[in-house]
Design a protein around this motif. Sequence first.
Motif, PDB file in Angstrom:
ATOM      1  N   ILE A   1       0.665  -1.344   0.026  1.00  0.00           N
ATOM      2  CA  ILE A   1      -0.078  -0.132   0.049  1.00  0.00           C
ATOM      3  C   ILE A   1       0.821   1.117   0.006  1.00  0.00           C
ATOM      4  O   ILE A   1       0.419   2.188  -0.542  1.00  0.00           O
ATOM      5  CB  ILE A   1      -0.952  -0.004   1.280  1.00  0.00           C
ATOM      6  CG1 ILE A   1      -2.060  -1.420   1.152  1.00  0.00           C
ATOM      7  CG2 ILE A   1      -1.699   1.245   1.215  1.00  0.00           C
ATOM      8  CD1 ILE A   1      -2.927  -1.549   2.555  1.00  0.00           C
ATOM      9  N   HIS A   2       2.061   1.140   0.591  1.00  0.00           N
ATOM     10  CA  HIS A   2       2.657   2.380   0.795  1.00  0.00           C
ATOM     11  C   HIS A   2       3.565   2.738  -0.664  1.00  0.00           C
ATOM     12  O   HIS A   2       4.884   2.566  -0.492  1.00  0.00           O
ATOM     13  CB  HIS A   2       3.827   2.241   1.823  1.00  0.00           C
ATOM     14  CG  HIS A   2       4.508   3.514   2.387  1.00  0.00           C
ATOM     15  ND1 HIS A   2       3.771   4.556   2.628  1.00  0.00           N
ATOM     16  CD2 HIS A   2       5.775   3.739   2.452  1.00  0.00           C
ATOM     17  CE1 HIS A   2       4.833   5.352   3.077  1.00  0.00           C
ATOM     18  NE2 HIS A   2       5.777   5.172   2.867  1.00  0.00           N
TER      19      HIS A   2
ATOM     20  N   ASN B   1      -8.764  -4.765   5.524  1.00  0.00           N
ATOM     21  CA  ASN B   1      -7.787  -4.882   6.809  1.00  0.00           C
ATOM     22  C   ASN B   1      -6.618  -4.340   6.569  1.00  0.00           C
ATOM     23  O   ASN B   1      -6.070  -3.642   7.398  1.00  0.00           O
ATOM     24  CB  ASN B   1      -7.608  -6.214   7.155  1.00  0.00           C
ATOM     25  CG  ASN B   1      -8.969  -6.748   7.803  1.00  0.00           C
ATOM     26  OD1 ASN B   1      -9.734  -6.034   8.270  1.00  0.00           O
ATOM     27  ND2 ASN B   1      -9.116  -8.252   7.543  1.00  0.00           N
ATOM     28  N   GLY B   2      -5.981  -4.614   5.466  1.00  0.00           N
ATOM     29  CA  GLY B   2      -4.479  -4.204   5.170  1.00  0.00           C
ATOM     30  C   GLY B   2      -4.558  -2.518   5.270  1.00  0.00           C
ATOM     31  O   GLY B   2      -3.846  -1.729   5.734  1.00  0.00           O
ATOM     32  N   PHE B   3      -5.552  -1.981   4.434  1.00  0.00           N
ATOM     33  CA  PHE B   3      -5.580  -0.473   4.510  1.00  0.00           C
ATOM     34  C   PHE B   3      -5.886   0.182   5.873  1.00  0.00           C
ATOM     35  O   PHE B   3      -5.226   1.160   6.126  1.00  0.00           O
ATOM     36  CB  PHE B   3      -6.805  -0.196   3.465  1.00  0.00           C
ATOM     37  CG  PHE B   3      -6.733   1.393   2.920  1.00  0.00           C
ATOM     38  CD1 PHE B   3      -5.640   1.685   2.196  1.00  0.00           C
ATOM     39  CD2 PHE B   3      -7.665   2.321   3.712  1.00  0.00           C
ATOM     40  CE1 PHE B   3      -5.589   3.065   1.937  1.00  0.00           C
ATOM     41  CE2 PHE B   3      -7.503   3.533   3.322  1.00  0.00           C
ATOM     42  CZ  PHE B   3      -6.544   4.102   2.382  1.00  0.00           C
TER      43      PHE B   3
ATOM     44  N   MET C   1      -1.856   1.554 -14.187  1.00  0.00           N
ATOM     45  CA  MET C   1      -2.886   0.489 -14.057  1.00  0.00           C
ATOM     46  C   MET C   1      -2.421  -0.939 -14.144  1.00  0.00           C
ATOM     47  O   MET C   1      -2.572  -1.579 -13.075  1.00  0.00           O
ATOM     48  CB  MET C   1      -4.054   0.832 -14.874  1.00  0.00           C
ATOM     49  CG  MET C   1      -5.041   2.012 -14.595  1.00  0.00           C
ATOM     50  SD  MET C   1      -5.866   2.185 -13.186  1.00  0.00           S
ATOM     51  CE  MET C   1      -7.198   1.090 -13.440  1.00  0.00           C
ATOM     52  N   SER C   2      -1.864  -1.114 -14.894  1.00  0.00           N
ATOM     53  CA  SER C   2      -1.495  -2.519 -15.474  1.00  0.00           C
ATOM     54  C   SER C   2      -0.483  -3.243 -14.326  1.00  0.00           C
ATOM     55  O   SER C   2      -0.737  -3.875 -13.648  1.00  0.00           O
ATOM     56  CB  SER C   2      -0.998  -2.647 -16.679  1.00  0.00           C
ATOM     57  OG  SER C   2      -0.079  -3.747 -16.776  1.00  0.00           O
ATOM     58  N   THR C   3       0.691  -2.019 -13.917  1.00  0.00           N
ATOM     59  CA  THR C   3       1.765  -2.437 -13.112  1.00  0.00           C
ATOM     60  C   THR C   3       1.029  -2.450 -11.903  1.00  0.00           C
ATOM     61  O   THR C   3       1.278  -3.525 -10.823  1.00  0.00           O
ATOM     62  CB  THR C   3       2.812  -1.381 -13.166  1.00  0.00           C
ATOM     63  OG1 THR C   3       3.108  -1.230 -14.460  1.00  0.00           O
ATOM     64  CG2 THR C   3       4.146  -1.975 -12.392  1.00  0.00           C
ATOM     65  N   HIS C   4       0.409  -1.483 -11.241  1.00  0.00           N
ATOM     66  CA  HIS C   4      -0.003  -1.506  -9.744  1.00  0.00           C
ATOM     67  C   HIS C   4      -1.093  -2.338  -9.547  1.00  0.00           C
ATOM     68  O   HIS C   4      -1.411  -2.954  -8.454  1.00  0.00           O
ATOM     69  CB  HIS C   4      -0.378  -0.140  -9.467  1.00  0.00           C
ATOM     70  CG  HIS C   4       0.958   0.499  -9.403  1.00  0.00           C
ATOM     71  ND1 HIS C   4       2.085   0.590  -8.843  1.00  0.00           N
ATOM     72  CD2 HIS C   4       1.516   1.692 -10.384  1.00  0.00           C
ATOM     73  CE1 HIS C   4       3.082   1.323  -8.860  1.00  0.00           C
ATOM     74  NE2 HIS C   4       2.561   2.112  -9.793  1.00  0.00           N
ATOM     75  N   MET C   5      -2.168  -2.801 -10.396  1.00  0.00           N
ATOM     76  CA  MET C   5      -3.212  -3.638 -10.189  1.00  0.00           C
ATOM     77  C   MET C   5      -2.595  -4.931 -10.070  1.00  0.00           C
ATOM     78  O   MET C   5      -3.218  -5.603  -9.359  1.00  0.00           O
ATOM     79  CB  MET C   5      -4.169  -3.372 -11.313  1.00  0.00           C
ATOM     80  CG  MET C   5      -5.105  -2.056 -11.259  1.00  0.00           C
ATOM     81  SD  MET C   5      -5.814  -1.523  -9.708  1.00  0.00           S
ATOM     82  CE  MET C   5      -6.872  -2.726  -9.038  1.00  0.00           C
TER      83      MET C   5
ATOM     84  N   ARG D   1      -0.595   3.201  -5.664  1.00  0.00           N
ATOM     85  CA  ARG D   1      -1.204   1.970  -4.818  1.00  0.00           C
ATOM     86  C   ARG D   1      -2.201   2.635  -3.579  1.00  0.00           C
ATOM     87  O   ARG D   1      -3.230   2.169  -3.502  1.00  0.00           O
ATOM     88  CB  ARG D   1      -0.306   0.872  -4.542  1.00  0.00           C
ATOM     89  CG  ARG D   1       0.079   0.189  -5.964  1.00  0.00           C
ATOM     90  CD  ARG D   1       0.543  -1.342  -5.602  1.00  0.00           C
ATOM     91  NE  ARG D   1       1.597  -1.047  -4.676  1.00  0.00           N
ATOM     92  CZ  ARG D   1       3.223  -1.164  -5.240  1.00  0.00           C
ATOM     93  NH1 ARG D   1       3.109  -1.172  -6.489  1.00  0.00           N
ATOM     94  NH2 ARG D   1       4.080  -1.127  -4.344  1.00  0.00           N
ATOM     95  N   THR D   2      -1.609   3.599  -3.084  1.00  0.00           N
ATOM     96  CA  THR D   2      -2.188   4.122  -2.052  1.00  0.00           C
ATOM     97  C   THR D   2      -3.669   4.837  -2.329  1.00  0.00           C
ATOM     98  O   THR D   2      -4.592   4.756  -1.926  1.00  0.00           O
ATOM     99  CB  THR D   2      -1.526   5.504  -1.221  1.00  0.00           C
ATOM    100  OG1 THR D   2      -0.085   4.797  -0.956  1.00  0.00           O
ATOM    101  CG2 THR D   2      -2.017   5.927   0.167  1.00  0.00           C
TER     102      THR D   2
END
Lengths: 97, 199
Positions: free
Chosen positions: A12-13, A82-84, A46-50, A17-18
């Motif tokens: 997430i960091h 939960n992660g967020f 989009m492709s990389t981070h998704m 992605r955040t």
Amino acid sequence: MTDIELKLDEVIHQPVRTKIMAYLINTKECDYTTLKNALGLSDGHMSTHMKRLLMSEYVSVEKKFEKNKPKTTYIITAKGKNGFKKYIETLKIIINQ
Amino acid sequence: MDKEEAIKQIESINAVIDSSNTILFSEKRLIISGIIFLFIPLIEYITSYLTFGINILSNPVINIIIQVVFFYLLFFICFHFSKMKNKIVKPSTNPILVKALGIHDTIIITMFASIIVLAIIGRGELIFPFVYIFVGLLFNFFGRFTNKLVTIISWSYIILGLIFMVVSGLGSNYLWIYFMIYLGITYILMGVSIKNSRG
């Protein structure tokens, strides 16, 4: 480097992605085009981070046809929520230190 | 990560969350609407002298027109005036909101049809409770994108609307004044609450 810094979720960091996670935490689900336009991202981003979010099972994907056109929808998972939540809590701890 | 970076990160997350909502209520407009509602009983008292004692409401056609126009304007101030256009993101980015917007149109059409029918059949006393319930329903749908107090107040509108519908049969001419005052106070409360939540 502090202990808290080590606890920040590296999936997430990351700025893009955040943003994606913050958007999905509120909307629960969103299609590819809307998400891309709303956050001002490129197809490459989009492709990389998704991919990274899907690999971590923070987001799931649903592909279907709507009016004969393919539609990709991303849905935040329970693990992602939960992660967020933990990520935000960690940020709050840093602020309150 | 240091404190400042963490604050910036939280702010950036909040900005994204805010932008994913397309309709939020404007705190300023809610407060202005609340003040207007509190003035309506007073305006009604003053304007009752403008007809020089002639009871224009005895004409059924004028009566129906006045009721339809008045209650539609009331509803417009209640809901549409209080909405804020989102300047950050294009409309319909939030799928939950898209669903809510679909219900919104149905509510508007049902409410407008109800006002006309009730005015024509001479049950004008039921229009105000109906508008109260419809406004409650709309705030309930859109309130979930704003804050908890808006949702709580929306439920109070629905419940009070139903109570109003029952007690309107008692024939009290002043009942609507209490409801209008409640509407005014709750609008101001919602406005202040939204203002505070946005810091």
